[in-house]
Motif scaffolding. Structure first.
Motif, PDB file in Angstrom:
ATOM      1  N   LEU A  33       0.877  -1.317   0.091  1.00 12.80           N
ATOM      2  CA  LEU A  33      -0.092   0.020   0.548  1.00 12.80           C
ATOM      3  C   LEU A  33       1.168   1.307  -0.070  1.00 12.80           C
ATOM      4  CD1 LEU A  33      -2.772  -1.309   3.085  1.00 12.80           C
ATOM      5  CD2 LEU A  33      -2.247  -1.331   0.140  1.00 12.80           C
ATOM      6  N   LEU A 207      -5.931   2.560   1.346  1.00 11.01           N
ATOM      7  CA  LEU A 207      -5.875   4.314   1.830  1.00 11.01           C
ATOM      8  C   LEU A 207      -6.882   4.993   1.532  1.00 11.01           C
ATOM      9  CD1 LEU A 207      -1.572   4.926   0.306  1.00 11.01           C
ATOM     10  CD2 LEU A 207      -2.470   4.406   2.525  1.00 11.01           C
ATOM     11  N   GLY A 210      -5.241   9.364   1.229  1.00 14.28           N
ATOM     12  CA  GLY A 210      -3.542   9.268   1.645  1.00 14.28           C
ATOM     13  C   GLY A 210      -2.985   8.670   3.312  1.00 14.28           C
ATOM     14  N   LEU A 212      -3.951   6.106   6.055  1.00 18.21           N
ATOM     15  CA  LEU A 212      -3.987   4.234   6.062  1.00 18.21           C
ATOM     16  C   LEU A 212      -5.330   4.180   7.274  1.00 18.21           C
ATOM     17  CD1 LEU A 212      -3.023   1.247   6.311  1.00 18.21           C
ATOM     18  CD2 LEU A 212      -1.627   1.763   8.567  1.00 18.21           C
TER      19      LEU A 212
END
Length: 298
Positions: A33, A207, A210, A212
């Motif tokens: 990711l 995401l 932007g 997590l």
């Protein structure tokens, strides 16, 4: 734990791929990711595990239970392939002694399904050879756990979670990291040399703007002794599979998965999108369709 030399050198036998054909599997990528999402591992170092990499996914196997404690898969939604023929045969992983895996003897002549932990479609992406290999890899017994053979709405929601998330929160790069497995509890009912798990868990990481983000889910197949008493009592006869109930799928706090499994899920509890419940009865959110999933912080 590193597989033994005897397991590593295992040759082709019925239901087993030749050992050399398993070489070179890269497995789950913790930085898929762009931010680290570590492989889930038992919090206690006393718990023995064997880490088995496959194509785009990895299984963390508990030899004492003969099944996985966890599995982790990278899903590239932009490169998923729908033209790969489905593999039809399950096999042992030759890197591990067969008596440490739950093979066909657990599933033969009964009402139990081999439930994929890593969903068959999830790692099937990339070029043709890569996708074909990923499809075959999902049919190792190490990627299965016994599930009731009934098909109902709760199970359908469980199987559609990844597709729903790819079409909603992962619409940008369409990438997901999905961690999953059975809840291995010491009270799980014994059957043919294994203990049958009554719950399964899944945590999806992606995401969002932007950053997590994560959501967690539990599939419950424990018997409902109020509504399913007749089946539960019938299933308790010697030699029969343990009684299992209709599937119920819940969205749950990631911290509850950590508590249920005693696994270290790294940064995912802090990235949970499920808002803090206002009352205990609201802590687990029953999902009757994917529209019930909470995907924004409250």
């Amino acid at each position: 734990m590193i597989p033994s030399d005897s397991a590593r050198a295992a040759g082709a036998v019925a239901g087993t791929a030749p050992g050399h054909l398993m070489a070179g599997r890269a497995g789950y990528d913790e930085r898929f990711l762009g931010v680290p999402v570590p492989l889930p591992m038992p919090s206690s170092p006393a718990v023995e595990t064997v880490v088995l990499p496959y194509t785009h996914f990895t299984v963390v196997l508990r030899p004492d239970r003969r099944m996985a404690a966890a599995a982790a898969v990278c899903i590239d939604g932009e490169r998923l392939r729908e033209d790969v023929p489905r593999e039809t045969g399950w096999r042992f992983d030759p890197r591990l002694d067969q008596d440490r895996q739950a093979g066909d003897e657990v599933y033969r002549d009964n009402s139990l399904d081999k439930g994929h932990l890593v969903r068959r479609l999830d790692p099937v992406w990339g070029d043709a050879a890569e996708a074909d290999q990923a499809d075959v890899d999902t049919f190792h017994y190490t990627n299965a756990a016994p599930q009731a053979d009934v098909f109902n709405q709760g199970r359908q929601v469980w199987q559609e979670l990844e597709s729903h998330l790819l079409g909603t929160v992962a619409r940008g790069d369409r990438r997901l990291a999905v961690l999953s497995g059975p809840v291995l509890h010491e009270s799980d009912p014994p059957y043919r040399g294994v203990q049958v798990p009554l719950r399964f868990w899944k945590v999806a990481a992606f995401l969002q703007e932007g950053a997590l983000a994560a959501t967690a889910y539990v599939l419950d197949q424990s018997p409902d002794l109020i509504w399913d008493a007749e089946r539960a009592l019938a299933g308790a006869t010697p030699g029969a599979p343990p009684p299992l109930g209709a599937f119920r799928t819940f969205q749950v706090p990631v911290t509850d998965v950590v508590e249920l499994t005693a696994l270290d899920l790294g940064p995912l509890p802090a990235a949970d999108l499920m808002p803090a419940p206002r009352a205990p009865q609201e802590r687990w959110r029953r999902l009757r369709s994917t529209d019930d999933i909470v995907l924004r912080r409250g």
